[in-house]
Design a protein around this motif. Structure first.
Motif, mmCIF file in Angstrom:
data_model
loop_
_atom_site.group_PDB
_atom_site.id
_atom_site.type_symbol
_atom_site.label_atom_id
_atom_site.label_comp_id
_atom_site.label_asym_id
_atom_site.label_seq_id
_atom_site.Cartn_x
_atom_site.Cartn_y
_atom_site.Cartn_z
ATOM 1 N N TYR A 1 0.786 -1.134 0.085
ATOM 2 C CA TYR A 1 0.121 0.198 -0.068
ATOM 3 C C TYR A 1 0.722 1.334 0.020
ATOM 4 O O TYR A 1 0.613 2.245 -0.704
ATOM 5 N N TYR A 2 1.987 1.021 0.736
ATOM 6 C CA TYR A 2 2.869 2.520 0.668
ATOM 7 C C TYR A 2 3.640 2.608 -0.445
ATOM 8 O O TYR A 2 3.745 3.670 -1.226
ATOM 9 N N ASP A 3 4.220 1.521 -0.984
ATOM 10 C CA ASP A 3 4.678 1.580 -2.350
ATOM 11 C C ASP A 3 3.948 2.090 -3.424
ATOM 12 O O ASP A 3 4.322 2.589 -4.651
ATOM 13 N N ARG A 4 2.665 1.856 -3.495
ATOM 14 C CA ARG A 4 1.546 2.152 -4.613
ATOM 15 C C ARG A 4 1.559 3.556 -5.261
ATOM 16 O O ARG A 4 1.312 3.822 -6.270
ATOM 17 N N PRO A 5 1.516 4.517 -4.483
ATOM 18 C CA PRO A 5 1.328 4.778 -2.956
ATOM 19 C C PRO A 5 -0.230 4.897 -2.879
ATOM 20 O O PRO A 5 -0.737 6.083 -2.941
ATOM 21 N N LEU A 6 -0.584 3.940 -2.147
ATOM 22 C CA LEU A 6 -2.163 4.134 -1.461
ATOM 23 C C LEU A 6 -1.980 4.744 -0.202
ATOM 24 O O LEU A 6 -3.157 5.149 0.351
ATOM 25 N N TRP A 7 -1.052 4.364 0.727
ATOM 26 C CA TRP A 7 -0.823 4.790 2.027
ATOM 27 C C TRP A 7 0.069 5.786 2.163
ATOM 28 O O TRP A 7 1.336 5.745 1.603
ATOM 29 N N SER A 8 -0.005 6.787 2.992
ATOM 30 C CA SER A 8 1.057 7.979 3.559
ATOM 31 C C SER A 8 1.975 7.163 4.465
ATOM 32 O O SER A 8 1.507 6.365 5.120
ATOM 33 N N LYS A 9 2.801 8.126 4.675
ATOM 34 C CA LYS A 9 3.653 7.678 5.861
ATOM 35 C C LYS A 9 3.046 7.668 7.262
ATOM 36 O O LYS A 9 3.261 6.942 8.034
ATOM 37 N N ALA A 10 1.906 8.935 7.203
ATOM 38 C CA ALA A 10 1.169 8.754 8.455
ATOM 39 C C ALA A 10 0.312 7.564 8.719
ATOM 40 O O ALA A 10 0.364 7.063 9.825
ATOM 41 N N ARG A 11 -0.232 7.056 7.700
ATOM 42 C CA ARG A 11 -0.803 5.771 7.687
ATOM 43 C C ARG A 11 -0.114 4.769 8.175
ATOM 44 O O ARG A 11 -0.654 3.633 8.983
ATOM 45 N N VAL A 12 1.112 4.659 7.610
ATOM 46 C CA VAL A 12 2.215 3.599 7.945
ATOM 47 C C VAL A 12 2.435 3.585 9.351
ATOM 48 O O VAL A 12 2.711 2.643 10.274
ATOM 49 N N HIS A 13 2.612 4.857 10.081
ATOM 50 C CA HIS A 13 2.991 5.336 11.090
ATOM 51 C C HIS A 13 1.721 4.619 12.212
ATOM 52 O O HIS A 13 1.937 3.864 13.149
ATOM 53 N N LYS A 14 0.626 4.906 11.738
ATOM 54 C CA LYS A 14 -0.703 4.355 12.317
ATOM 55 C C LYS A 14 -0.658 2.551 12.605
ATOM 56 O O LYS A 14 -1.022 2.227 13.393
ATOM 57 N N VAL A 73 1.962 1.033 12.947
ATOM 58 C CA VAL A 73 2.752 0.713 13.986
ATOM 59 C C VAL A 73 2.087 0.652 15.390
ATOM 60 O O VAL A 73 1.946 -0.137 16.185
ATOM 61 N N GLU A 74 1.256 1.932 15.533
ATOM 62 C CA GLU A 74 0.578 1.956 16.753
ATOM 63 C C GLU A 74 -0.522 0.862 16.910
ATOM 64 O O GLU A 74 -0.770 0.448 17.947
ATOM 65 N N CYS A 75 -1.025 0.289 15.825
ATOM 66 C CA CYS A 75 -2.163 -0.693 15.894
ATOM 67 C C CYS A 75 -1.445 -2.122 15.888
ATOM 68 O O CYS A 75 -2.319 -3.039 16.059
ATOM 69 N N LYS A 76 -0.204 -2.113 15.783
ATOM 70 C CA LYS A 76 0.514 -3.253 16.061
ATOM 71 C C LYS A 76 0.480 -4.145 15.002
ATOM 72 O O LYS A 76 0.354 -5.292 14.891
ATOM 73 N N TRP A 77 0.180 -3.652 13.761
ATOM 74 C CA TRP A 77 0.152 -4.148 12.416
ATOM 75 C C TRP A 77 1.464 -4.642 11.964
ATOM 76 O O TRP A 77 1.878 -5.648 11.492
ATOM 77 N N ILE A 78 2.458 -3.849 12.192
ATOM 78 C CA ILE A 78 4.119 -3.837 12.062
ATOM 79 C C ILE A 78 4.773 -3.282 13.044
ATOM 80 O O ILE A 78 4.267 -2.581 13.812
ATOM 81 N N THR A 79 6.053 -3.551 13.180
ATOM 82 C CA THR A 79 6.894 -2.862 14.177
ATOM 83 C C THR A 79 7.391 -1.608 13.749
ATOM 84 O O THR A 79 7.537 -1.521 12.300
ATOM 85 N N ALA A 80 8.076 -1.113 14.656
ATOM 86 C CA ALA A 80 8.867 0.159 14.436
ATOM 87 C C ALA A 80 10.234 -0.118 13.417
ATOM 88 O O ALA A 80 10.225 0.694 12.512
ATOM 89 N N ASP A 81 10.728 -1.290 13.468
ATOM 90 C CA ASP A 81 11.912 -1.805 12.778
ATOM 91 C C ASP A 81 11.192 -1.853 10.900
ATOM 92 O O ASP A 81 11.966 -1.536 10.228
ATOM 93 N N ASP A 110 12.559 5.722 7.247
ATOM 94 C CA ASP A 110 12.731 6.908 8.345
ATOM 95 C C ASP A 110 12.566 6.057 9.544
ATOM 96 O O ASP A 110 11.912 5.298 9.600
ATOM 97 N N GLU A 111 13.094 6.768 10.560
ATOM 98 C CA GLU A 111 13.187 5.973 11.849
ATOM 99 C C GLU A 111 11.723 6.437 12.455
ATOM 100 O O GLU A 111 11.000 7.447 12.175
ATOM 101 N N TYR A 112 11.154 5.490 13.292
ATOM 102 C CA TYR A 112 9.831 5.406 13.743
ATOM 103 C C TYR A 112 10.073 6.385 14.994
ATOM 104 O O TYR A 112 10.770 6.177 16.069
ATOM 105 N N LYS A 113 9.221 7.360 15.077
ATOM 106 C CA LYS A 113 9.084 8.185 16.561
ATOM 107 C C LYS A 113 7.615 8.331 16.861
ATOM 108 O O LYS A 113 6.906 8.498 16.155
ATOM 109 N N GLU A 114 7.445 8.006 18.168
ATOM 110 C CA GLU A 114 5.962 8.085 18.551
ATOM 111 C C GLU A 114 5.668 9.732 18.541
ATOM 112 O O GLU A 114 6.579 10.768 18.707
#
Length: 71
Positions: free
Chosen positions: A19-32, A34-42, A50-54
């Motif tokens: 979704y990010y590569d297409r780009p259907l999702w923004s960095k903000a959505r990818v950040h979300k 992480v918050e939803c525990k779909w993916i890790t900060a790494d 980019d480094e993940y920052k809360e």
């Protein structure tokens, strides 16, 4: 044909990256994701380079222009 699941990434890593590569999702959505525990900060760093920052609700609004909503 389905791809073989690896133990290297979270369950939703491939979907979020696609979704990010297409780009259907923004960095903000990818950040979300992480918050939803779909993916890790790494994995966030692997996807966006980019480094993940809360961030706070105000920072989220500045970045996205949208109100922050906790899920």
């Amino acid at each position: 044909m389905p791809t073989k699941k690896t133990d290297e990434h979270s369950k939703h890593f491939a979907l979020v990256k696609k979704y990010y590569d297409r780009p259907l999702w923004s960095k903000a959505r990818v950040h979300k994701a992480v918050e939803c525990k779909w993916i890790t900060a790494d994995e966030y760093k692997e996807i966006t380079a980019d480094e993940y920052k809360e961030i706070t609700g105000e920072e989220y609004k500045e970045i996205t222009g949208e109100e922050y909503t906790a899920e």
